[in-house]
Each structure stands twice: as C-alpha cells, then as structure tokens.
Design an enzyme around this catalytic site. Structure first.
Site, mmCIF file in Angstrom:
data_model
loop_
_atom_site.group_PDB
_atom_site.id
_atom_site.type_symbol
_atom_site.label_atom_id
_atom_site.label_comp_id
_atom_site.label_asym_id
_atom_site.label_seq_id
_atom_site.Cartn_x
_atom_site.Cartn_y
_atom_site.Cartn_z
ATOM 1 N N ASN A 238 58.789 20.780 28.985
ATOM 2 C CA ASN A 238 58.403 22.193 28.924
ATOM 3 C C ASN A 238 57.152 22.324 28.052
ATOM 4 O O ASN A 238 57.195 22.056 26.859
ATOM 5 C CB ASN A 238 59.587 22.961 28.327
ATOM 6 C CG ASN A 238 59.293 24.428 28.098
ATOM 7 O OD1 ASN A 238 58.166 24.876 28.215
ATOM 8 N ND2 ASN A 238 60.328 25.164 27.750
ATOM 9 N N HIS B 97 58.137 28.649 35.595
ATOM 10 C CA HIS B 97 57.997 28.037 34.269
ATOM 11 C C HIS B 97 58.812 26.747 34.291
ATOM 12 O O HIS B 97 59.944 26.711 34.764
ATOM 13 C CB HIS B 97 58.520 29.000 33.200
ATOM 14 C CG HIS B 97 58.567 28.390 31.835
ATOM 15 N ND1 HIS B 97 57.600 27.516 31.385
ATOM 16 C CD2 HIS B 97 59.468 28.502 30.826
ATOM 17 C CE1 HIS B 97 57.909 27.129 30.161
ATOM 18 N NE2 HIS B 97 59.033 27.704 29.798
ATOM 19 N N CYS C 113 56.290 31.796 26.919
ATOM 20 C CA CYS C 113 55.979 30.942 28.080
ATOM 21 C C CYS C 113 55.565 31.742 29.317
ATOM 22 O O CYS C 113 55.200 31.153 30.327
ATOM 23 C CB CYS C 113 57.181 30.064 28.409
ATOM 24 S SG CYS C 113 57.787 29.203 26.975
#
Ligand code: ACO
Length: 332
Positions: free
Chosen positions: A287, A257, A115
C-alpha cells in the site's frame, strides 16, 4: 462536470529500486509470508532509500508524465502534490518539486486527503482548469509511507511501501490519453481515530515523550478500516454511476486504492463486479497510500490494457476517512 473538458495528457509513475519481500519481514518481526499473503495479497513492496524523499519520487513520476505528454516542464502552470508523508510540515512539497523541475513562479500547493488524495487532486485541478486561469496542471501523488511505519508493529509494517504517480491534466486535447468524466469526493471525520499519525502536529508537537510513545508512526484499527472502506467504496461507486446515468457493466476497468486484496474482493462481491476488472498491483507494491491508484493506472496504461472508449473508474479510500471516486474515458 462543467462544460470545459479536462483531459489527461500524460501519465507517469515511479517505484524505488529496493524491494523488501515478506521473507525479509519474517526476519524483522514475528510474521510469515503465508499470513501476509493470505490476509492481504501482498508479497513484496518497494522501499525508498534513506536519502530519497517524497519530493524525489514525486519529481521522477512528474518527469515521466511530462515525457508521456511530450511537454516541457515550462508548460506547467500549477503543481499539486498529495501525500500523507510530505518532506516537511512546510514548505509545501509541491514547491520542492517545482524547484527540482526548474519551473519558475507557477503556483504550488500540497493537498492531504489520505489515500484518496489523488482523486481529490484531480477534482481540484479540474475545477482550477475550468475556471480558465490554467492550462496544464501537474497532479502528483507520492508517499514514503515507510518513513512513518513502525517496524516493531507487525500489524501495520507488513502492509506498506513507497512510490509515486503523476498526471498532466489539461484543457488542451492535443495528444490526450483520456478525458475526465466526473469525480465524486466524500469524507467522514468521525473515522479520524481509526487511521492516523498522532505525533508531530500542533496536538502532539515532537518531544521526548512523543518519540518514547512512538506517536510519530502510523496507527490503525485494521478491522474498522476494512469495514468502512468496503461500505464507503461501494456507496461512492454506485452514486457516481447513477448521477452520470451509467450502468456498472459499462465500466471496463476499476482502479482501486491498493491496500488489501481482500478489500478489493469484498467490494467486487458486494457490487457484483467481476474481480478481473480490477487493476491490482499490490502484490508487488504493498500500500503506497496516495501514490497507489496512480501507479496502478500508469502500469496498466503502459501494458496496453485500455482500449479506445473504455470507461475507467478510480475507487479510493483513506485516512479521514475520505473517499474519492473518478470516472475517466480512455481516448486512444
Ligand atoms: N503476522 C502474523 N500475525 C499477525 C500479524 C502479522 N503481520 N498482524 C497481526 N497478526 C495477528 C494478530 O495479533 C491477531 O492475533 P490473535 O488472534 O492471537 O490476537 C491475528 O493476527 C488477527 O489479527 P487481526 O488484526 O484481527 O487480523 P485481520 O484479519 O483483521 O487482518 C489486516 C489484519 C490485514 C490489517 C486487516 O484488518 C486489513 O486489511 N484491514 C484494512 C487495512 C487497510 O486497508 N489499511 C490501509 C488503509 S489506508 C492507508 O492506505 C494508509
């Protein structure tokens, strides 16, 4: 950062149409809206259609970034795509995006850094631009995380969604939205076994056994990821500020993130940053792995949240474990 400046000339993002709410998930696994909201902050997420792939979302985001930069695809001279859910092992998803955009011959490559990969791509693109061989590099982060989500595992399936973001990085300042000040990358391979997808590679090639054992789905030790993410992001953000001799208070916006609101709150508290300075969209998106921070960046830009001369910090973590932190000065 070396002498040649690297600018962000265009920004774009894409979210698939279909929305899956926590209420929908209640009908799929033993969970509740209350549990998900309390533990993560997530209320809903966008889900790509069955025939909509990482490359399709990447292409949409890229078109929007090129539109924002008022550039034609033919002006792009390199494409980088990052993801943990590339269309296939090969060819590179970047090559598929190149075909979709009808750009000929420019080099294309995929980058995997979990990520954190958007910031990894920004550093790679900046390095290539500073070498002088390229003028405009398309940096795309796209993930169809729902393609590796185990819909029988309530501890992970409530967390993820799909989406893509893109930026045009350039040595050409005309019409630039922002300038890259610095990037700082880190990784710690010892954390590789707390967030991973074991099946499908050379270690566990696809077989009846790997399918039966559900090895093609994302596996995660959530508690360990939580601790390492908070500590790692805190260290990285201090280090990038100190090597640029910038005070924490001089950063107007943090673009983290988008994994979990509690991680963002813990980082804010540990570093004494007002939580209002964090740009948060995860309640609507979940996410989206590599795509996450860039979608938050694009949405905040389009809402007019950045003022001229604002300093922005990207702060990301991901499987690997990896960490990517970037400082960007807003210009318009
Ligand atoms: N609904 C209801 N109960 C659940 C659910 C669910 N969806 N999932 C787990 N539970 C239960 C567990 O079974 C456990 O029950 P028990 O006490 O009876 O054994 C209880 O809730 C607590 O489980 P924990 O796993 O200890 O819950 P925790 O408070 O740690 O929260 C979470 C879990 C949200 C995953 C948290 O650990 C976290 O956010 N970690 C970071 C995850 C992350 O950021 N991942 C993304 C990283 S990288 C990437 O982006 C791909």
């Amino acid at each position: 950062m070396a002498s040649k400046k690297v600018f962000i000339r265009g920004i774009g993002s894409y979210l698939p149409e279909r929305v899956l709410t926590n209420r929908d998930l209640e009908a799929m696994v033993d969970t509740s809206d209350e549990w998900i909201v309390t533990r993560t902050g997530i209320r809903e997420r966008h889900i790509a259609a069955e025939d909509e792939f990482t490359s399709d979302m990447a292409t949409q985001a890229a078109r929007r970034a090129l539109g924002d930069a008022k550039m034609s695809p033919q002006e792009v001279d390199c494409i980088l795509v990052c993801s943990v859910t590339f269309d296939m092992a090969f060819p590179a998803t970047a090559c598929i995006v190149q075909k979709n955009l009808e750009i000929s011959t420019c080099p294309c490559m995929d980058i995997e850094a979990g990520c954190s990969a958007l910031v990894y791509c920004m550093e790679v693109a900046a390095g290539l631009l500073q070498l002088g061989s390229y003028k405009n590099i398309l940096v795309i982060a796209s993930d169809k995380l729902t393609s590796i989500t185990d819909w029988q595992d309530r501890s992970t399936c409530v967390l993820f969604g799909d989406g893509a973001s893109a930026m045009v990085l350039s040595t050409d300042a005309s019409g630039a939205r922002a300038v890259l000040v610095d990037t700082l990358l880190r990784a710690d391979g010892k954390g590789g076994d707390i967030l991973f997808q074991p099946g499908g590679g050379s270690r566990h090639p696809a077989s009846e056994e790997t399918v039966k054992n559900r090895l093609h789905y994302l596996k995660m030790n959530g508690r360990e990821v939580f601790k390492i993410a908070v500590r790692g992001m805190g260290i990285s953000l201090k280090d990038i500020l100190s090597r640029n001799q910038i005070e924490l208070a001089d950063v107007q916006h943090f673009i983290p993130h988008q994994a979990n609101m509690r991680i963002i709150e813990a980082v804010a508290e540990a570093s004494a940053i007002p939580v209002e300075k964090f740009i948060v969209i995860l309640h609507r998106t979940g996410n989206m792995s590599a795509g996450s921070a860039g979608v938050a960046f694009d949405e905040a830009y389009r809402q007019g949240r950045f003022a001229q001369n604002d300093l922005l910090m990207f702060a990301t973590f991901g499987g690997g474990m990896t960490f990517g932190t970037a400082l960007v000065r807003w210009l318009i």
